[in-house]
Design a protein around this motif. Sequence first.
Motif, PDB file in Angstrom:
ATOM      1  N   ALA A  65      43.656  65.301   3.459  1.00 35.64           N
ATOM      2  CA  ALA A  65      44.825  66.124   3.759  1.00 35.64           C
ATOM      3  C   ALA A  65      45.846  65.879   2.663  1.00 35.64           C
ATOM      4  O   ALA A  65      46.076  64.735   2.265  1.00 35.64           O
ATOM      5  N   ARG A  66      46.433  66.953   2.175  1.00 37.48           N
ATOM      6  CA  ARG A  66      47.451  66.817   1.132  1.00 37.48           C
ATOM      7  C   ARG A  66      48.395  68.014   1.173  1.00 37.48           C
ATOM      8  O   ARG A  66      48.136  69.013   1.835  1.00 37.48           O
ATOM      9  N   MET A  67      49.489  67.885   0.441  1.00 37.22           N
ATOM     10  CA  MET A  67      50.410  69.005   0.268  1.00 37.22           C
ATOM     11  C   MET A  67      49.752  70.045  -0.634  1.00 37.22           C
ATOM     12  O   MET A  67      48.833  69.734  -1.369  1.00 37.22           O
ATOM     13  N   PRO A  68      50.259  71.303  -0.600  1.00 39.80           N
ATOM     14  CA  PRO A  68      49.723  72.295  -1.527  1.00 39.80           C
ATOM     15  C   PRO A  68      49.919  71.819  -2.968  1.00 39.80           C
ATOM     16  O   PRO A  68      50.946  71.204  -3.277  1.00 39.80           O
ATOM     17  N   LEU A  69      48.948  72.094  -3.789  1.00 42.77           N
ATOM     18  CA  LEU A  69      49.009  71.708  -5.199  1.00 42.77           C
ATOM     19  C   LEU A  69      49.384  72.956  -5.999  1.00 42.77           C
ATOM     20  O   LEU A  69      48.820  74.033  -5.781  1.00 42.77           O
ATOM     21  N   ILE A  70      50.353  72.819  -6.880  1.00 42.61           N
ATOM     22  CA  ILE A  70      50.746  73.955  -7.720  1.00 42.61           C
ATOM     23  C   ILE A  70      50.316  73.668  -9.149  1.00 42.61           C
ATOM     24  O   ILE A  70      50.691  72.648  -9.727  1.00 42.61           O
ATOM     25  N   ALA A  71      49.479  74.554  -9.699  1.00 39.28           N
ATOM     26  CA  ALA A  71      49.081  74.442 -11.103  1.00 39.28           C
ATOM     27  C   ALA A  71      50.152  75.139 -11.927  1.00 39.28           C
ATOM     28  O   ALA A  71      50.298  76.365 -11.870  1.00 39.28           O
ATOM     29  N   TYR A  72      50.936  74.344 -12.648  1.00 43.11           N
ATOM     30  CA  TYR A  72      52.137  74.857 -13.310  1.00 43.11           C
ATOM     31  C   TYR A  72      52.138  74.433 -14.774  1.00 43.11           C
ATOM     32  O   TYR A  72      52.074  73.231 -15.076  1.00 43.11           O
ATOM     33  N   ASN A  73      52.165  75.406 -15.681  1.00 41.71           N
ATOM     34  CA  ASN A  73      52.136  75.134 -17.114  1.00 41.71           C
ATOM     35  C   ASN A  73      53.424  75.598 -17.769  1.00 41.71           C
ATOM     36  O   ASN A  73      53.945  76.662 -17.435  1.00 41.71           O
ATOM     37  N   ILE A  74      53.923  74.807 -18.708  1.00 43.96           N
ATOM     38  CA  ILE A  74      55.101  75.213 -19.476  1.00 43.96           C
ATOM     39  C   ILE A  74      54.707  75.276 -20.945  1.00 43.96           C
ATOM     40  O   ILE A  74      54.192  74.297 -21.505  1.00 43.96           O
TER      41      ILE A  74
END
Lengths: 298, 298
Positions: free
Chosen positions: B177-186
């Motif tokens: 179980a985990r929090m939602p993961l956000i794939a975020y690139n800058i």
Amino acid sequence: MALIECVPNISEGIRTDVVADIVQDLRGIDGLHVLDVQSDPTHNRSVLTLAGTPEVLRTALPRLCELTMAAVDLRTHRGEHPRLGAVDVMPFIPLEGATMADCVALARLVGAELGARLALPVYLYEEAASSPARRNLEEIRRGEFEGLADKMRLPEWAPDFGPATPHPTAGATVVGARMPLIAYNINLATDRVDVARKIASTVRMSSGGLRYVKAMGLSLEGRPVVQVSMNLTNFEKTPMHRVFDMVQREAARYGVTVLESEIVGLVPQAALLLAAAHYLQLEGFSARQVLEHRLQQP
Amino acid sequence: MALIECVPNISEGIRTDVVADIVQDLRGIDGLHVLDVQSDPTHNRSVLTLAGTPEVLRTALPRLCELTMAAVDLRTHRGEHPRLGAVDVMPFIPLEGATMADCVALARLVGAELGARLALPVYLYEEAASSPARRNLEEIRRGEFEGLADKMRLPEWAPDFGPATPHPTAGATVVGARMPLIAYNINLATDRVDVARKIASTVRMSSGGLRYVKAMGLSLEGRPVVQVSMNLTNFEKTPMHRVFDMVQREAARYGVTVLESEIVGLVPQAALLLAAAHYLQLEGFSARQVLEHRLQQP
């Protein structure tokens, strides 16, 4: 499925039992969402927020008019807010899956029905207006109920639908289509109300500012804070972040900082997503990437 | 209604017909949303995004395992991505109305069933882990399928559910179980990959940065642009706007500007609302003010 919002303003804000009865009746209409009801006794006016498909709203809004006309007599109505009718104004607003054209078409259908079936003069306004001179609600409403009979004698103020003279107790109703309106206030960390007024005059369209902003400056009672109080009338063309940045920059010119901002009432999700995408410099972002949006798709 | 997301990763990304058959079967489960399917042939791995109530997921996930185990034999599986099982990892993630505790409970129920009914060793990880040493997926997966028999002989690597030895063709499955993961690139407006690498090392937890950020720096092929590529593992505690601001500030220290950012795949609405509220300095804002949110209420 096309969803449309409707925000009818009715001229009753004191007798809350009358408003409650009308709302109760509307809640019985299958498929109609009653999202919000706000009554203001000083204005003697209530603002309902409804949503549904065009078909559902086409049934619900004439019903609302019928009930309100039975309960409200403008000949004895007093309140601070200007009003032309028992149901004063009725804007249709596009939500998910609906276009402005859908809202204009619905405004015309409902307007025609109010004119024919309830003998109510109807003026179309904003995106549904039949001429540029009728776009502006304030212009149509000028003179109010008390001046309506004289105004309607002028050929340029013949109604778009319904009889050529006011309804004796319900006046006339203004029906139209517009973008969602966002009530957006920015508070400044100062007690100098002149700064709030100068900034309001800088950002609002009427004095040379942004096209879809109405604004005024005022003091907040009991706090050493002033407010730029705004209505954003098209968040797609004049987005919240542009308004915020402009107020912040203008405030800096007076050595003042932004304390906080606030949204009064409801806001379309898209307006906030635009702000997030702007500040995070998101490229190629689509609302389809929002997880909750996916869950709503069949 | 409690909605939970599940993102099972299965060890098949080349034979797209096999994946399509499994997805086709899942779509037949009443109440299960199949939100997304991504297959990567280089990794030889597919990532499914599912959502539903705990009851629906409790039926769907064992079914997914059964189908995948019938189609995938890890003894002949090759791919770049490390993997321990045919169904490699299966995180449950809270959506609207669900808590992390709901997800932990569901992970335990599903894990117990996989162990008992499919004779599959199961390790619990992240929020569902039975000890701190098992929180980290990489630790559990170290040694991969090929090293699993040896690893399971160690007392500290006895599984949480199921047999004490690997499944002969399907290895073991990691459920959690985990929090939602956000794939975020800058993306940074420079071709200096050392700058992206230095910033990645500054913002990620493992080298002293933000608690819920994983990051690496890399060059983008065919563009004079470098990227800080990140996973945000808890957007409530380490929000997107804080990550963006930190990367922007660190980049300025090297005379570099942020060109753009991007979200890969899905993002919870709340993550974007937090960013909008932060930059607009919204006070007293609640997601209940989002118009679309109101429409979903009964």
